[in-house]
Design a protein around this motif. Structure first.
Motif, PDB file in Angstrom:
ATOM      1  N   ALA A   1       1.022  -1.725  -0.053  1.00 18.12           N
ATOM      2  CA  ALA A   1       0.411   0.081  -0.092  1.00 18.12           C
ATOM      3  C   ALA A   1       0.598   1.448  -0.363  1.00 18.12           C
ATOM      4  O   ALA A   1       0.245   2.024  -0.872  1.00 18.12           O
ATOM      5  CB  ALA A   1      -1.102  -0.068   1.145  1.00 18.12           C
ATOM      6  N   HIS A   2       1.646   1.433   0.624  1.00 19.01           N
ATOM      7  CA  HIS A   2       2.714   2.392   1.079  1.00 19.01           C
ATOM      8  C   HIS A   2       3.429   2.865  -0.610  1.00 19.01           C
ATOM      9  O   HIS A   2       3.935   3.888  -1.263  1.00 19.01           O
ATOM     10  CB  HIS A   2       3.754   2.051   2.069  1.00 19.01           C
ATOM     11  CG  HIS A   2       3.649   2.849   2.804  1.00 19.01           C
ATOM     12  ND1 HIS A   2       3.944   4.008   4.256  1.00 19.01           N
ATOM     13  CD2 HIS A   2       3.027   1.627   4.639  1.00 19.01           C
ATOM     14  CE1 HIS A   2       2.705   3.796   4.637  1.00 19.01           C
ATOM     15  NE2 HIS A   2       2.610   2.252   4.892  1.00 19.01           N
ATOM     16  N   ALA A   3       4.174   1.619  -0.880  1.00 18.73           N
ATOM     17  CA  ALA A   3       4.503   1.322  -2.574  1.00 18.73           C
ATOM     18  C   ALA A   3       3.313   1.920  -3.401  1.00 18.73           C
ATOM     19  O   ALA A   3       4.520   2.918  -4.173  1.00 18.73           O
ATOM     20  CB  ALA A   3       4.865  -0.007  -2.448  1.00 18.73           C
ATOM     21  N   LEU A   4       2.211   1.759  -3.195  1.00 15.11           N
ATOM     22  CA  LEU A   4       0.966   1.938  -4.630  1.00 15.11           C
ATOM     23  C   LEU A   4       1.108   3.824  -4.420  1.00 15.11           C
ATOM     24  O   LEU A   4       1.304   4.425  -5.013  1.00 15.11           O
ATOM     25  CB  LEU A   4       0.010   1.794  -4.292  1.00 15.11           C
ATOM     26  CG  LEU A   4      -1.136   2.336  -4.827  1.00 15.11           C
ATOM     27  CD1 LEU A   4      -0.717   1.505  -6.375  1.00 15.11           C
ATOM     28  CD2 LEU A   4      -2.581   1.440  -5.100  1.00 15.11           C
ATOM     29  N   PHE A   5       0.236   4.189  -3.397  1.00 12.24           N
ATOM     30  CA  PHE A   5       0.868   5.369  -2.541  1.00 12.24           C
ATOM     31  C   PHE A   5       2.090   7.006  -3.373  1.00 12.24           C
ATOM     32  O   PHE A   5       2.131   7.536  -3.968  1.00 12.24           O
ATOM     33  CB  PHE A   5       0.420   5.785  -1.028  1.00 12.24           C
ATOM     34  CG  PHE A   5       1.080   7.300  -0.561  1.00 12.24           C
ATOM     35  CD1 PHE A   5      -0.950   7.969  -0.757  1.00 12.24           C
ATOM     36  CD2 PHE A   5       1.586   7.846   0.118  1.00 12.24           C
ATOM     37  CE1 PHE A   5      -0.568   9.609  -1.131  1.00 12.24           C
ATOM     38  CE2 PHE A   5       2.056   9.131   0.299  1.00 12.24           C
ATOM     39  CZ  PHE A   5       0.382   9.853  -0.071  1.00 12.24           C
TER      40      PHE A   5
END
Length: 605
Positions: free
Chosen positions: A424-428
Motif C-alpha cells: 500500500a505504501h509503494a502504491l501511494f
C-alpha cells in the motif's frame, strides 16, 4: 476452469516481460488497444443519477514526444526488437514520419512481440482496431507472425449509422486474425440458414423435420475398387460395373447413432437405409442419401460480422436477426458499463468459441471493462487480464461479482495490487490517485473523478435505505502522515452538505490519532429504516482493511451498473437491447426507442 485465472494491475509490457505469463502458455490473445482517434474517453458510473460522476479512463491519444524518440532508438538500434521487426519499424517511420500514428505503432510493436512469445504454437491472436491504423498494424503483424500466418481481416459493424457530409458513413472496425503456425486450433461456427433457403431446398415432413434429398450419384466415388467392401454389391447395385466404388457421405454418418462407425461399409449402408437415410427409388440408377436439417446446420461464418436490423425472424430456428449475437451496443444498451469503446459480450464469445480449445486460456492485455474475461468465464475458460488503470481492475472485479456471483472471487487472483501494508505504501508513492481508487474499492465504493478537487470526498459507497431508496456514505482517503482531528470534523461537514449522504468513512494509510477516534465518537449515529444504528463517522486504517475490517452499513448497492441480458425466444443467441432493436420490434422511431430504454433502465437520456 482448468487453471486459476489471473488479473494483473500494471503496464502489460512490464507484465509480459516479467515472465509471470510463461512462454507458449496461452491459446488465444484478444486485444482491443486504444485507437489513435484523439478522443478522451470517460467511464460513467451509476451513482444515484449524478451525471457528473465519471472517471477519465484513458486519453486515447498516442503522441510523438522525446520519450517516443528514445523508445524508437532503443527498439531499432539497441536490440530491443528482433532484426526483421526492427527493419520493418524503420521502414514504417520513413513513410509515417514522426506522427502520433507512428508513436502508436512504436508502443504497440514490442507488446505484439511479447504476445507472440506467450502464444502456444497452436494459438491465435485477434487485434481489434479501426481503419486509420489497421493496414499499418497488419505490416507490423506480418513482420512478427509471418505474412503466411495471416488468416482473416474481419469486418465488424460497430455502429448503426453515421451521416458524414463528404464521405461514406464509417460503420465498421477491423479485427485482424493471425495464428502462430500452420497447426492451429479452429472451430467452425455456423450461422443458421435463412428460412427462404430452407423452404426452397428442404421439404417439411409429417414428423416436423425438414428433409433434403441431394439427388445424383453421391453414394459412390470414381474408380472401381477390387478389394474390400467398397466394391461389393449391395441391394442389387454393383458399383464396380460402372467403374465406381461405395463412398458414404459424412452427413449420413453424422445423423446415425453411436456405434455406427464401428460397422463395416456394407453394414453401414444397410443401417442407414433402415434408418431412412438412404432411399431407393424404383427406376433410379443409384440409391440416394437423405439429409435432414439439423439444429446446428448453417453457413460457416464469413469475415463480415454485421448485425442487420430489420432481419429478425428471417433465420431458420430462431427469431434473432442476422448477426444479432455480435450486435453493436446502443448508447442506452443495458449491457453497457460506461466505456464508450465497450464491445458486446457476444462478439468475444464468438472469437473465443472459434479459436480457444476446451480447457484453454484466453489473454486480454488491454482488458478495460472486462468483456473478454466475462465471456471467458461464461464459456468456462481460464483467462488472464492486464490493465494499467486500477479503475479497470476494480470495475472488472465488481462486474464479475455482479454477473457470476461473489464466489467468482475464488477462481482468480489479482496481481500487482497491494497485498500488505508495504504494498500500500509503494502504491501511494507510485500514484496517490491510484492509491485512493484502491482504498475506496476496499470498502466496495465508487471512486471519485480523476485528479480534480475532491472537496473532501474521494468516493462514495451507496447503500439501501428501503426496497427502492438509496443513500450514500462519503469516503475520504488520507495517504499522508499528518493526521489530525480536524480531518474528522471536515468529513462530518462534507456529509452534512452532500445530497443523500448519511455516513462518512475516513480511510488512512497511517494509523490515526486518539483525537481522531474521539472526534468520530462524538459525531453521533445514523439510524436506518428498520431502526438499526450505525456510527456517523467511521475510521479505518489500510492495515485494518487488509485484515478484514469493514464499515458498518446497511446492505451495499454494487458500485457498477450490472449488464442486463435478455435472451431471444429461439434459445440460440443472447440478445442485447439497443434503440435500433426496440425501434424495429415496437414500430417506433429510434429517438422514441432511446426514451423507452432510458425509462426502462432508470437513467436520464
Amino acid at each position: 476452469m482448468t487453471a486459476k485465472s489471473k488479473l494483473f494491475y500494471g503496464d502489460n509490457l512490464d507484465v509480459l516481460r516479467s515472465g509471470q505469463i510463461p512462454a507458449e502458455s496461452v491459446d488465444l490473445v484478444y486485444l482491443d488497444p486504444p485507437f489513435n482517434s484523439n478522443k478522451v474517453y470517460n467511464v460513467v458510473f451509476d451513482r444515484m443519477g449524478d451525471a457528473q460522476a465519471q472517471i477519465q479512463a484513458f486519453d486515447d491519444t498516442w503522441k510523438w514526444t522525446t520519450e517516443t524518440d528514445d523508445t524508437y532508438n532503443y527498439l531499432v538500434n539497441e536490440g530491443g526488437l528482433p532484426p526483421e521487426v526492427a527493419d520493418m519499424l524503420e521502414s514504417l517511420r520513413s513513410i509515417v514520419r514522426e506522427t502520433n500514428l507512428m508513436a502508436y505503432l512504436i508502443n504497440m510493436t514490442p507488446r505484439l512481440v511479447e504476445l507472440h512469445k506467450v502464444l502456444k504454437k497452436s494459438g491465435s491472436l485477434y487485434i481489434h482496431c479501426d481503419p486509420t491504423a489497421s493496414h499499418y498494424l497488419k505490416v507490423v503483424l506480418d513482420a512478427i507472425f509471418g505474412a503466411k500466418n495471416f488468416r482473416n481481416e474481419i469486418i465488424w459493424r460497430r455502429t448503426g449509422a453515421h451521416a458524414p457530409r463528404s464521405s461514406f458513413g464509417p460503420l465498421h472496425d477491423t479485427i485482424l486474425f493471425y495464428t502462430k503456425s500452420d497447426s492451429y486450433y479452429f472451430n467452425v461456427i455456423r450461422r443458421p440458414y435463412t428460412k427462404q433457403h430452407v423452404e426452397k431446398r428442404y421439404k417439411l415432413q409429417g414428423d416436423g423435420r425438414w428433409k433434403f434429398t441431394s439427388g445424383g450419384n453421391v453414394l459412390t466415388g470414381a474408380g472401381a475398387v477390387k478389394t474390400g467392401e467398397s466394391g461389393m454389391t449391395w441391394r442389387g447395385f454393383n458399383p464396380t460395373l460402372k467403374n465406381r466404388h461405395w463412398a458414404l457421405p459424412k452427413f449420413v454418418a453424422d445423423q446415425m447413432p453411436e456405434g455406427f462407425e464401428d460397422l463395416g461399409l456394407i453394414d453401414k449402408l444397410e443401417a442407414a437405409y433402415q434408418a431412412g437415410l438412404i432411399e431407393i427409388v424404383p427406376g433410379a440408377a443409384w440409391p440416394t442419401p437423405v439429409r435432414y436439417l439439423q439444429p446446428d446446420d448453417g453457413n460457416p461464418l464469413g469475415d463480415i460480422w454485421a448485425y442487420q436490423p430489420g432481419t429478425a425472424g428471417c433465420l431458420a430456428g430462431t427469431d434473432a436477426a442476422i448477426d444479432e449475437d455480435v450486435a453493436y451496443l446502443g448508447p442506452t444498451d443495458p449491457e453497457r458499463l460506461g466505456y464508450p469503446t465497450q464491445k458486446p459480450v457476444g462478439l468475444l464469445e464468438r472469437i473465443i468459441r472459434s479459436s480457444c480449445p476446451e480447457g484453454g486460456t484466453v489473454l486480454d492485455p488491454f482488458c478495460g471493462c472486462g468483456t473478454t474475461l466475462d465471456a471467458a468465464v461464461k464459456l468456462g475458460y481460464s483467462w488472464i487480464g492486464i490493465d494499467i488503470t486500477y479503475l479497470a481492475v476494480d470495475l472488472i472485479r465488481n462486474r464479475l461479482r455482479n454477473t457470476h456471483g461473489d464466489s467468482i472471487d475464488a477462481t482468480y487472483e489479482v496481481l500487482g495490487v497491494p497485498a500488505d501494508l508495504a504494498g500500500a505504501h509503494a502504491l501511494f508513492a507510485q500514484s496517490p490517485f491510484d492509491f485512493e481508487r484502491w482504498a475506496v474499492s476496499l470498502v466496495r465504493g465508487t471512486p471519485n473523478q480523476k485528479q480534480v478537487a475532491d472537496k473532501g470526498s474521494d468516493g462514495v459507497v451507496v447503500f439501501a435505505t428501503g426496497k427502492k431508496s438509496r443513500a450514500k456514505a462519503v469516503v475520504s482517503v488520507k495517504g499522508g502522515k499528518g493526521l489530525n482531528p480536524s480531518m474528522v470534523r471536515d468529513l462530518e461537514g462534507v456529509v452534512s452538505k452532500t445530497k443523500n449522504a448519511e455516513v462518512g468513512i475516513l480511510l488512512t494509510l497511517h494509523k490515526c490519532t486518539k483525537g481522531m477516534r474521539d472526534a468520530a465518537a462524538t459525531a453521533g449515529s445514523y439510524t436506518d429504516w428498520v431502526g438499526n444504528k450505525y456510527p456517523k463517522i467511521q475510521i479505518f486504517s489500510v492495515e485494518e482493511l487488509l485484515s478484514g475490517a469493514r464499515p458498518k452499513l446497511p446492505p451495499i448497492v454494487p458500485p457498477y451498473t450490472e449488464a442486463k441480458k435478455r435472451v431471444d425466444t429461439g434459445g440460440q443467441q443472447s440478445l442485447f437491447e439497443s434503440p435500433e432493436r426496440v425501434s424495429e420490434k415496437e414500430g417506433v422511431s429510434e429517438e422514441e426507442a432511446v426514451s423507452v430504454l432510458a425509462a426502462d433502465d432508470g437513467v436520464d437520456e
